[in-house]
Design a protein around this motif. Structure first.
Motif, PDB file in Angstrom:
ATOM      1  N   PHE A  55      -6.210  -2.484  -2.041  1.00  9.38           N
ATOM      2  CA  PHE A  55      -4.710  -1.677  -1.668  1.00  9.38           C
ATOM      3  C   PHE A  55      -3.582  -1.544  -2.988  1.00  9.38           C
ATOM      4  O   PHE A  55      -2.685  -0.891  -3.422  1.00  9.38           O
ATOM      5  CB  PHE A  55      -3.836  -2.940  -0.836  1.00  9.38           C
ATOM      6  N   VAL A  56      -3.662  -2.583  -3.446  1.00 13.25           N
ATOM      7  CA  VAL A  56      -2.610  -3.176  -4.625  1.00 13.25           C
ATOM      8  C   VAL A  56      -2.310  -2.458  -6.118  1.00 13.25           C
ATOM      9  O   VAL A  56      -1.719  -1.549  -5.750  1.00 13.25           O
ATOM     10  CB  VAL A  56      -2.834  -4.424  -5.068  1.00 13.25           C
ATOM     11  N   ARG A  57      -3.874  -2.053  -5.962  1.00  9.61           N
ATOM     12  CA  ARG A  57      -4.329  -0.897  -6.829  1.00  9.61           C
ATOM     13  C   ARG A  57      -3.368   0.065  -7.075  1.00  9.61           C
ATOM     14  O   ARG A  57      -2.772   1.191  -6.888  1.00  9.61           O
ATOM     15  CB  ARG A  57      -5.583  -0.896  -7.381  1.00  9.61           C
ATOM     16  N   GLY A  58      -3.470   0.737  -5.319  1.00  6.00           N
ATOM     17  CA  GLY A  58      -3.368   2.041  -4.396  1.00  6.00           C
ATOM     18  C   GLY A  58      -0.991   2.308  -4.918  1.00  6.00           C
ATOM     19  O   GLY A  58      -0.822   3.192  -5.170  1.00  6.00           O
ATOM     20  N   LEU A  59      -0.910   0.938  -4.622  1.00  4.61           N
ATOM     21  CA  LEU A  59       0.571   1.163  -5.039  1.00  4.61           C
ATOM     22  C   LEU A  59       1.019   1.662  -5.748  1.00  4.61           C
ATOM     23  O   LEU A  59       2.405   2.128  -6.178  1.00  4.61           O
ATOM     24  CB  LEU A  59       1.566  -0.631  -4.652  1.00  4.61           C
ATOM     25  N   ALA A  60       0.294   1.748  -7.160  1.00  8.19           N
ATOM     26  CA  ALA A  60       0.811   1.675  -8.364  1.00  8.19           C
ATOM     27  C   ALA A  60       1.164   3.478  -8.367  1.00  8.19           C
ATOM     28  O   ALA A  60       2.783   4.132  -8.894  1.00  8.19           O
ATOM     29  CB  ALA A  60      -0.095   1.326  -9.443  1.00  8.19           C
ATOM     30  N   ARG A  61       0.635   4.371  -7.062  1.00 11.28           N
ATOM     31  CA  ARG A  61       0.617   6.364  -7.205  1.00 11.28           C
ATOM     32  C   ARG A  61       2.029   6.232  -6.614  1.00 11.28           C
ATOM     33  O   ARG A  61       2.911   7.087  -6.333  1.00 11.28           O
ATOM     34  CB  ARG A  61      -0.367   6.224  -6.578  1.00 11.28           C
TER      35      ARG A  61
END
Length: 308
Positions: free
Chosen positions: A215-221
């Motif tokens: 989830f955290v990695r997806g926030l960067a987009r």
């Protein structure tokens, strides 16, 4: 024939003038001395008059005391009314804060995505040596955390640094901990991402930590917009954690002093820790540093900086 004597005697006219003058003098003396004569009445009339005069003097003194007491009561009533107005203002501010919490937009539950590279992240968390451990340089004994992540447009320059810092916070956690993540941006009104939803927190099991990392990695987009930090902190408070970790690279949209005062005032009733992390070239932004330091200091937390 002898003529009768018709001349008026001088003695007779003078006598009349004398008597008239004496009478006038007597009347004048009576008028002058009249106020000094005792009023008609019996022998006790004068003493009764003195008693009445004394009673009137005493009554006048009582009236003066009553008037003074009345002024004191008026002052007391005015002070009480002033205190009531202040209490009503405080109650109104509390109602407005409660209404602001109720009016927060619902945070959608993020769709779970597969990790980009699950082999990179081990499932076995680092062991915890004691009740107090360190998260990104933050010393705490808390067991439940909400990580609040700044997703404003300026974070595009530090996206890798932000993601790595959040993952480092997650590394020491184990099943004795509970965790939630709230991302925020303004577009222009606050837009919030949360995992899980605001009603509960996740136990930091290996499986849940893997989902949170994804989830955290997806926030960067989704880094874009402004920085509604106040709304994000209020959303994080709804989880009722032991500690909140705010991570940001820029000053908030709202007045920083207002945010520190309002959040600290609400935290008096819950007393959870608020830790702050400055991301990127934070030494060039004095407003950001002063805001994060004050927020942490007022709420029993630590302030740390993470640069490139």
């Amino acid at each position: 024939m002898r003529r009768p004597n018709r001349d008026t005697a001088v003695f007779t006219t003078s006598a009349v003038d004398l008597f008239a003058s004496a009478l006038g003098a007597f009347i004048l003396l009576v008028m002058l001395l009249f106020p000094f004569y005792r009023n008609a009445g019996d022998a006790t009339a004068h003493s009764r008059t003195l008693d009445v005069m004394e009673q009137r003097a005493l009554a006048a003194g009582d009236v003066a005391q009553l008037l003074q007491r009345r002024e004191s009561l008026i002052d007391a009533v005015e002070q009480a009314e002033s205190g009531n107005l202040e209490s009503e203002r405080r109650l109104q501010r509390a109602r407005e804060r409660l209404q602001a919490l109720r009016d927060l937009p619902e945070i959608p539950r993020a769709a779970q995505t597969e990790p980009e590279d699950p082999a990179i992240e081990p499932d076995i968390p680092a062991p915890v040596a004691s009740d107090e451990f360190s998260l990104l340089g933050i010393a705490t004994a808390a067991k439940s955390f909400v990580i609040v992540i700044d997703m404003s447009g300026s974070m595009l320059s530090y996206s890798r640094l932000m993601i790595d810092s959040v993952l480092e916070v997650l590394d020491p956690l184990d099943a004795t901990n509970h965790i939630a993540v709230v991302g925020y941006q303004g577009d222009p009104s606050p837009v919030l991402w949360a995992f899980p939803d605001r009603t509960s927190m996740l136990q930091a099991t290996p499986e849940n930590l893997r989902d949170i990392r994804a989830f955290v990695r997806g926030l960067a987009r989704n880094f874009a917009g402004s920085t509604p930090t106040h709304a994000a902190l209020m959303a994080a408070m709804q989880y009722r954690p032991d500690a909140i970790i705010l991570m940001s690279d820029g000053a908030p949209d709202n007045n920083p002093n207002f945010i520190v005062q309002d959040i600290s005032s609400q935290n008096r009733f819950t007393e959870f820790e608020i830790h702050t992390v400055a991301i990127g070239d934070y030494t060039e932004d004095r407003t950001l540093v002063m805001f994060l330091q004050s927020l942490a200091q007022r709420n029993g937390g630590d302030f740390v900086g993470v640069s490139r």
